[in-house]
Scaffold this active site. Sequence first.
Site, PDB file in Angstrom:
ATOM      1  N   ARG A   1       1.002  -1.027  -0.023  1.00  0.00           N
ATOM      2  CA  ARG A   1       0.042  -0.057   0.185  1.00  0.00           C
ATOM      3  C   ARG A   1       1.004   1.219  -0.168  1.00  0.00           C
ATOM      4  NH1 ARG A   1      -2.270   0.251   5.367  1.00  0.00           N
ATOM      5  NH2 ARG A   1      -0.881   2.162   5.535  1.00  0.00           N
TER       6      ARG A   1
ATOM      7  N   HIS B   1      -3.655   4.125   5.153  1.00  0.00           N
ATOM      8  CA  HIS B   1      -4.675   3.280   5.053  1.00  0.00           C
ATOM      9  C   HIS B   1      -5.881   3.846   4.672  1.00  0.00           C
ATOM     10  CE1 HIS B   1      -7.381   0.330   6.680  1.00  0.00           C
ATOM     11  NE2 HIS B   1      -7.904   1.178   7.403  1.00  0.00           N
TER      12      HIS B   1
ATOM     13  N   TYR C   1       4.528   5.035  11.081  1.00  0.00           N
ATOM     14  CA  TYR C   1       4.844   3.929  11.531  1.00  0.00           C
ATOM     15  C   TYR C   1       5.563   3.109  10.530  1.00  0.00           C
ATOM     16  CZ  TYR C   1       0.431   3.285   8.815  1.00  0.00           C
ATOM     17  OH  TYR C   1      -0.499   3.339   7.895  1.00  0.00           O
TER      18      TYR C   1
END
Lengths: 379, 469
Positions: A273, A277, A286
């Site tokens: 990805r 998100h 992160y």
Amino acid sequence: MAKGNAAPARTRGGAKPTPAPEFVQLLTPEGERVDHPTYSVDFTDAEYRDLYRDLVIVRRLDAEATALQRQGELGLWASLLGQEAAQVGSGRALQPQDMVFPTYREHGVLYCRGIDPIMPLGLFRGVDQGAWDPNEFKFNMYTIVIGAQTLHATGYAMGVAKDGKVGGPDGEAVIAYFGDGATSQGDVNEAFVWSSVFNAPIVFFCQNNQYAISEPLERQTRVPLFQRAAGFGFPGVRVDGNDVLAVYAVTRDALDNARQGQGPTLIEAYTYRMGAHTTSDDPTRYRIASEVEAWQAKDPIKRVRAFLEKQKLADDAFFDQVDEEARAQCIHLRERVLSMPNPAPLTLFDHVYADGSPLLDAEREQFATYLASFEGSEH
Amino acid sequence: MSRIKEFPLPDLGEGLTEGEILKWLVNVGDTIELNQPIVEVETAKAAVEIPAKWAGQVSAIFHAEGETVEVGTPIIAIDTAPGAGPVDEPAGRPAPSAESLAAVTVAPAEGMVEPGMTGGGRTPVLVGYGPRTTAAKRRARRTDGSESKATGGSESKATGGSESKATGGAANGTVTVDRPLAKPPVRKLAKDLGVDLFALTGTGPNGSITREDVQEAVRPAAPTAAPVAATAASFGPDREQRIPVKGVRKLTAENMVASAFTAPHVTEFLTVDVTRSMRALDRLREMPDWRDVRVSPLLLVAKAVMAAIKRYPMINSTWAGEAIVVKEYVNLGIAAATERGLIVPNIKDAGRLTLRELADAMTALVTTAKEGRTSPADMSGGTFTITNVGVFGVDTGTPILPPGESAILAFGAVREMPWVHKGKVKPRQVTTLGLSFDHRIIDGELGSKFLRDVGAFLTDPEAALLAWG
């Protein structure tokens, strides 16, 4: 889960091992066609170009939707950036009679099903609940609950089998999409069990994009995801999810097995990805930039373009034309989103029961009376 | 439709109320394209770029970098037809004052204003899930009489307070208040923040006290003021102030309690002459390739700790119940006081860094912490921590172990003190080190040797580096 500095970091010998997964690949990141003993594709020149067009348009429409969210026109958007090949490859492998159960990120599959790309934007703008007809396009509603659709798909596939629609080249297959995070859900494991035991005509298509929001893959599994299928008693295969040709070949094969009555397959499309998100997420908190850069080199669109150029299947005029087409589609999409009407309050009651119910009718009456109590009300 | 369009800050992440302007990517006068990134905004959830909603020319920018802006407040104006000659309206109105912006966004939002009052001015746009194209106002009911009277009554009730008969009675003309006017959520906020409403002058409609007025009252005068420090104004009538325990304070409290009551702490002290270290730092600062590097005594303390851990690896370990986990890598935590409170980011694998790399890593770590951008990953996995209490001018302390670590070193202020040096009392640079350790793992002998070595390094860094490599 323990958070922040309370959890000691689990490190094995310092640096995180770089995964070098074994997977089915037919087109390298450099655009070289490579052979695989089991899987192959046989596309015409025009079909190769069509795949490229699909990939570009799907990416650009997605980027437009992200921009519309940032401009306050959508409440939320789940971008598919980086996963175009997994979605277009599998979406184009579907037969018209096949049934799709998507997550909320399957905009590319939706596009391949011939559904107007405005449809998911209505949902994320909050003016409808997803307004396409699942039966007309054989594409179920977006499912927001993680992994829930795999059980819906399993039940549907069992029904397909009971209706006697499997067992030949014209049989119906079902495909359920989900992500790496969903594999930790009970629903997905239950779907595996039921599909396996009842030999349901289903393909489990897992887009392993490496992160369940912020949780990395190593927090979901200790074995490669496709290997889990063995424990449930059906085949699993891992495919380079950024290789549209390999995804197409592997998915078509699995769908054919299902429609012939050979039961379920788990496909792990190994991808990444590239974006957040959803628009509510900040991936820089992160994951590290070098990881994203490494995946940029494996871009699903760049390699198809390189292939087309090397094989002299397309010229600059073609690429320009695709860009122009994508641009025009984006403008068209934007204009239509901005003019989407707010839903009339009473439409709230429209799709609750197919044939209505006395209680619902009474509540609709009450609400209509309330609305009519305002000056200048139209309802 | 006006050709100058104002873009209000949208809700960027499902229910946010504000965002901070991090960086403008365009200037007034720039020609911009549709979807060109114009500004970086940070919300509670993410830092994101906002793409331009219209092509055109930037005619005004309403908020400077660093300002926090409420969702729905215009942040930029774009002339969507810059080639079409002069505008019949002023291009780029003067930036509105804070009060007028507050009034515009606050007043209609909760339907306090009678419908007629919003008609004339700018139409406020409250963008959440899509923009509102009409003013947010309460629709008039068809039924007249009792309904509309009820509206007037409920308003004075809501603002004036229902307990006060006098307020409720004075429905017409000027309202005499024995309690300041404020909406219930504002009263709640004031109570939570310990703000006395009597002490405020309201800037809202009818002189009511707004959310901004309350927040203004608790905003620290100087940005460096500690957020927890109570000021005279913030005490309530009972002369007590209640500060909600949350965020960093809450996490710190939980960690400290967890650590203090699981690991039996022992603390030892050592006072050392660090004159040679201070001289070494001076020489370092003069070296050409160290010119732009931030060099502080803390750097040498960190280096001393690294050298001593190499000699006594057990210091760098974790009590894991059944086993003691000794780590080869050192994730060196540096306790940093920030506006958000105490945070302890750590430098990963600090033992492998050269002195120069360590210096850069420490600068980066502190800068990131002060900017409030430290990520959870930076704060997890620490194995040994240094707390530099000397910056507050104190000599030492008995630090509490961060959970999961077995030792923590307090570094006190470096002071010029009388010290016996080569048989004579001389003014020397002296500091006190305080080492707390987990007695389940580390005995007095090991702790003492470790502390002694850190001290020896700081007393004579050159010799230590030569002797221990």
